[in-house]
Design an enzyme around this catalytic site. Structure first.
Site, PDB file in Angstrom:
ATOM      1  CB  VAL A 190      57.430  22.589 -39.226  1.00 49.70           C
ATOM      2  CG1 VAL A 190      57.160  24.050 -38.927  1.00 49.70           C
ATOM      3  CG2 VAL A 190      56.161  21.842 -39.554  1.00 49.70           C
ATOM      4  CB  SER A 206      54.836  25.332 -44.777  1.00 51.51           C
ATOM      5  OG  SER A 206      53.931  25.500 -43.735  1.00 51.51           O
ATOM      6  CE1 TYR A 214      47.910  23.809 -44.443  1.00 48.95           C
ATOM      7  CE2 TYR A 214      47.458  22.683 -42.369  1.00 48.95           C
ATOM      8  CZ  TYR A 214      48.222  23.562 -43.109  1.00 48.95           C
ATOM      9  OH  TYR A 214      49.288  24.203 -42.529  1.00 48.95           O
ATOM     10  CE  LYS A 259      50.977  26.268 -45.003  1.00 46.37           C
ATOM     11  NZ  LYS A 259      51.548  26.755 -43.757  1.00 46.37           N
ATOM     12  CE1 TYR A 303      55.546  29.150 -42.949  1.00 46.78           C
ATOM     13  CE2 TYR A 303      57.618  28.864 -41.772  1.00 46.78           C
ATOM     14  CZ  TYR A 303      56.596  28.341 -42.518  1.00 46.78           C
ATOM     15  OH  TYR A 303      56.614  27.028 -42.827  1.00 46.78           O
TER      16      TYR A 303
END
Ligand code: GLN
Length: 305
Positions: free
Chosen positions: A259, A61, A189, A64, A241
């Site tokens: 992760v 992530s 992605y 991102k 998050y």
């Protein structure tokens, strides 16, 4: 500084036993759960590393924030934020709940999977491979490291098992948040999440953000300063998050986790930090990584608040 980092890694190493490596992407189960390492790059271009800083891990992530910067740079702020909001979430990173319940008709923020898939659909490039290559080269440029590569095994593993992400993407396709071929967007992605990096690579990205868009290794501006500030604000409110609020209280540094076990933390005008610790808590954040950053933040008074 090096002694301090060694001490902090040592103080927190036993915490790695309390977390677990991610297994929902089967290939990530092979990660080294006992690893813990850190790299700090200061605004004066000094590099300090400690612990298992050579451990390679997939960026997951943390990609991102890179794809967000890339999308904004080439597509523009307005276009990007027509498709994704900038509000924190109380749900997990791969939750589908808000896509339907909220009236936004768009994902809550670009740091959760739905938002990042929407951003992946807006990247510059004609084919999915070109879009991926464009962002990969952008990362290589930021990190001054042309050896950064895709981890093919992790990519294929996630592509084979990424049903939750497929459901998010198809839902967004049905509401016109994303357009075009869903599988191709997901392919970009999945590949972006599977880029393999070290602590130093993510510390380089963090240092660039700390310098408001200027590369620490050659003083070149890569993104405009207002974009860097916007990305840091989104990291602070959404980067961990549904643990972002607690993390802001505890550590107080704009950060982004993945992760694969990485946490990228950027201290405005001071330093970029990269931490690796693949044993995760139940929200998908590195359990020892958070404590390392907490201790470092308190020792050096790094909270932005
Ligand atoms: N590739 C991962 C996924 O889509 C990224 C999630 C994460 O790092 N939190 O599930």
């Amino acid at each position: 500084m090096e002694n301090l980092l060694e001490k902090i890694v040592k103080d927190n190493r036993s915490l790695t036993k309390e977390g677990k490596v991610a297994t929902y992407i089967p290939e990530l189960a092979n990660g080294n759960g006992s690893a813990l390492g850190i790299c700090v790059i200061t605004k004066d271009k000094e590099i300090f590393q400690a612990g298992d800083f050579e451990t390679k891990f997939t960026i997951q992530s943390i990609s991102k924030i890179v794809s967000l910067m890339y999308a904004i740079k080439y597509t523009g702020i307005d276009t990007v934020f027509k498709k994704v909001s900038a509000e924190p979430t109380a749900y997990g990173f791969n939750s589908i709940v808000n896509l339907e319940v909220k009236n936004y008709n768009k994902p809550l923020n670009p740091m959760i999977n739905a938002g990042a898939i929407a951003v992946a659909s807006m990247l510059k490039g004609t084919t999915s491979n070109e879009k991926f290559e464009n962002v990969l080269n952008f990362i290589r440029q930021i990190c001054n490291n042309n050896e950064i590569q895709l981890n093919e095994k992790v990519y294929l593993s996630e592509k084979r098992t990424g049903h939750r992400n497929r459901s998010l993407a198809h839902f967004m396709r049905s509401t016109n948040v994303i357009e075009g071929d869903v599988e191709e967007i997901l392919d970009v992605y999945f590949k972006l999440c599977s880029i393999e990096v070290t602590c130093k690579d993510i510390a380089s990205i963090a240092a660039m953000l700390a310098l408001d868009g200027v590369l620490w290794h050659n003083d070149e501006r890569i993104i405009e300063s207002h974009i860097a500030k916007m990305v840091k604000a989104i990291m602070m409110t959404c980067g961990m998050y549904d643990a972002s609020g607690e993390y802001a209280v505890k550590v107080g540094i704009p950060s982004k986790s993945g992760v694969g076990g990485g946490i990228l933390a950027t201290v405005p005008n001071k330093m970029g930090i990269g931490v690796v610790g693949p044993a995760l808590d139940e929200k998908g954040n590195s359990i020892a990584g958070i404590e390392v950053l907490d201790q470092l933040s308190k020792e050096l008074n790094l909270s932005i608040f």
